[in-house]
Design a protein around this motif. Structure first.
Motif, PDB file in Angstrom:
ATOM      1  N   UNK A 169       0.831  -1.201   0.000  1.00 30.76           N
ATOM      2  CA  UNK A 169       0.000   0.000   0.000  1.00 30.76           C
ATOM      3  C   UNK A 169       0.871   1.259   0.000  1.00 30.76           C
ATOM      4  N   UNK A 170       1.930   1.238   0.789  1.00 35.36           N
ATOM      5  CA  UNK A 170       2.821   2.408   0.826  1.00 35.36           C
ATOM      6  C   UNK A 170       3.566   2.581  -0.496  1.00 35.36           C
ATOM      7  N   UNK A 201     -10.104  -3.454  -3.331  1.00 35.82           N
ATOM      8  CA  UNK A 201      -9.658  -2.346  -4.179  1.00 35.82           C
ATOM      9  C   UNK A 201     -10.559  -1.117  -4.125  1.00 35.82           C
ATOM     10  N   UNK A 202     -11.790  -1.276  -3.680  1.00 36.99           N
ATOM     11  CA  UNK A 202     -12.729  -0.146  -3.633  1.00 36.99           C
ATOM     12  C   UNK A 202     -12.625   0.646  -2.341  1.00 36.99           C
ATOM     13  N   UNK A 203     -11.747   0.232  -1.455  1.00 43.49           N
ATOM     14  CA  UNK A 203     -11.636   0.865  -0.136  1.00 43.49           C
ATOM     15  C   UNK A 203     -10.307   1.616  -0.039  1.00 43.49           C
ATOM     16  N   UNK A 204     -10.275   2.644   0.775  1.00 48.91           N
ATOM     17  CA  UNK A 204      -9.031   3.368   1.026  1.00 48.91           C
ATOM     18  C   UNK A 204      -8.813   3.466   2.540  1.00 48.91           C
ATOM     19  N   UNK A 205      -7.771   2.825   3.082  1.00 50.51           N
ATOM     20  CA  UNK A 205      -6.808   1.993   2.359  1.00 50.51           C
ATOM     21  C   UNK A 205      -7.403   0.645   1.953  1.00 50.51           C
ATOM     22  N   UNK A 206      -6.890   0.097   0.872  1.00 51.42           N
ATOM     23  CA  UNK A 206      -7.448  -1.154   0.342  1.00 51.42           C
ATOM     24  C   UNK A 206      -6.935  -2.388   1.088  1.00 51.42           C
ATOM     25  N   UNK A 221      -2.089   6.493  22.197  1.00 46.90           N
ATOM     26  CA  UNK A 221      -1.944   6.166  20.780  1.00 46.90           C
ATOM     27  C   UNK A 221      -3.253   6.283  20.034  1.00 46.90           C
ATOM     28  N   UNK A 222      -3.129   6.310  18.715  1.00 44.14           N
ATOM     29  CA  UNK A 222      -4.304   6.219  17.854  1.00 44.14           C
ATOM     30  C   UNK A 222      -4.363   4.827  17.245  1.00 44.14           C
ATOM     31  N   UNK A 223      -4.890   4.766  16.028  1.00 44.11           N
ATOM     32  CA  UNK A 223      -5.026   3.499  15.331  1.00 44.11           C
ATOM     33  C   UNK A 223      -4.318   3.593  13.986  1.00 44.11           C
ATOM     34  N   UNK A 224      -3.747   2.476  13.562  1.00 50.97           N
ATOM     35  CA  UNK A 224      -3.157   2.421  12.226  1.00 50.97           C
ATOM     36  C   UNK A 224      -4.260   2.594  11.184  1.00 50.97           C
ATOM     37  N   UNK A 225      -3.886   3.104  10.022  1.00 49.81           N
ATOM     38  CA  UNK A 225      -4.889   3.306   8.975  1.00 49.81           C
ATOM     39  C   UNK A 225      -5.495   1.984   8.522  1.00 49.81           C
ATOM     40  N   UNK A 226      -4.713   0.910   8.596  1.00 49.89           N
ATOM     41  CA  UNK A 226      -5.203  -0.395   8.154  1.00 49.89           C
ATOM     42  C   UNK A 226      -5.632  -1.269   9.332  1.00 49.89           C
ATOM     43  N   UNK A 227      -5.875  -0.645  10.485  1.00 52.13           N
ATOM     44  CA  UNK A 227      -6.165  -1.382  11.720  1.00 52.13           C
ATOM     45  C   UNK A 227      -7.463  -2.176  11.612  1.00 52.13           C
TER      46      UNK A 227
END
Length: 237
Positions: A169-170, A201-206, A221-227
Motif C-alpha cells: 500500500x505504501x 480495491x474499492x476501499x481506502x486503504x485497500x 496512541x491512535x489506530x493504524x490506517x489499516x487497523x
C-alpha cells in the motif's frame, strides 16, 4: 512480480525510493548498535528477546503483558516484509534471510535487520513466504516460552501477513509502478493464511489487517490506517 522489467539503473532507483519510505536494512547503519545473530536474539533464556519485550512494555505503558510480546512479533514481521516485499514486487532478486543478524539498541529495541547480502535463487511467492516463515517460527516459539500465545496463534502470524499489505500500500501510495494489489494477492495466497489480510480495491486503504498488533493499548496512541479496529465502538468515540 507484477512490475514490468526495467534496466538495472531504473530498478536500483526504485529500490532506493523504497529505502526512503520504509525502514529497510540499508537505512539504519550505526556501528554503535550491536548486530545480534537471529537465533541468539530468539533465545528466550538469552538477554535480547526478554529485554525487547520489556522495552515495548515500557514504551507503551502497557498493563497487558501480551501487548509487548505481540509487538515484538509485529516489529519483526514489519521489518522482514519491508526488506523483501519491494524486491519481489519490483522484480529484483529476493534477499536471503538465512544467516540473519538484527540490530538491537541498548534500550532493547529491535531497530533493524542485517541480512548477509546473499540472494535467493528463486523469486516466487512461495519462496518468499518459505524463508520468511522459517525465520518467524523460532520467534513465535520463544515468545510463547516468555508467556505469550501458542506459537501458531494468529496474534503472531497476523503481523507478517498484514504487513505485506501495508508495505505494498505504501509503495502504491508513493507512486511506484506495478499492480500492488495483484502482488498483495499473490503473496497473501502463498502464506496459506489468507484470512489474516483483507484486500478490497474499492476501499481506502485497500489493505486491512484482521488481527491486532496491540499498539492501540498505549493510552496515548491512535489506530493504524489499516487497523482491524477501524470501525470499533472505542475508535468512533
Amino acid at each position: 512480480m507484477t512490475t514490468e522489467p526495467c534496466s538495472p539503473a531504473v530498478l536500483l532507483g526504485r529500490l532506493r525510493e523504497c529505502d526512503r519510505i520504509l525502514p529497510r536494512p540499508g537505512t539504519i547503519r550505526s556501528p554503535s548498535i550491536p548486530a545480534v545473530p537471529w537465533d541468539e536474539f530468539c533465545d528466550p533464556a538469552g538477554p535480547w528477546l526478554a529485554r525487547c519485550v520489556a522495552e515495548w512494555q515500557e514504551r507503551g505503558g502497557f498493563r497487558h503483558h501480551r501487548a509487548g510480546i505481540v509487538l515484538v512479533a509485529f516489529r519483526f514481521g514489519w521489518l522482514a516484509c519491508c526488506a523483501t516485499v519491494p524486491e519481489y514486487h519490483l522484480g529484483a532478486p529476493l534477499p536471503s534471510l538465512a544467516g540473519l543478524h538484527v540490530a538491537v539498541t541498548t534500550e532493547g529495541r529491535l531497530s533493524g535487520l542485517r541480512p548477509t547480502g546473499d540472494q535467493l535463487g528463486e523469486s516466487s511467492p512461495q519462496q518468499w513466504w518459505a524463508q520468511l516463515s522459517r525465520a518467524f517460527e523460532p520467534l513465535t516459539r520463544a515468545l510463547h516460552t516468555l508467556g505469550g500465545p501458542a506459537p501458531e496463534s494468529q496474534e503472531y502470524w497476523g503481523n507478517p501477513v498484514g504487513s505485506l499489505g501495508t508495505v505494498l500500500w505504501r509503495l502504491k501510495r508513493s507512486g511506484l509502478p506495478g499492480d500492488a494489489i495483484a502482488t498483495a494477492r499473490e503473496l497473501r495466497a502463498a502464506t496459506g493464511r489468507e484470512h489474516l489480510l483483507d484486500l478490497d480495491p474499492e476501499r481506502d486503504p485497500w489493505t486491512r489487517r484482521t488481527t491486532c498488533c496491540q499498539w492501540w493499548r498505549n493510552p496515548g496512541s491512535g489506530y493504524c490506517e489499516e487497523c482491524v479496529l477501524w470501525n470499533s465502538r472505542s475508535r468512533r468515540m
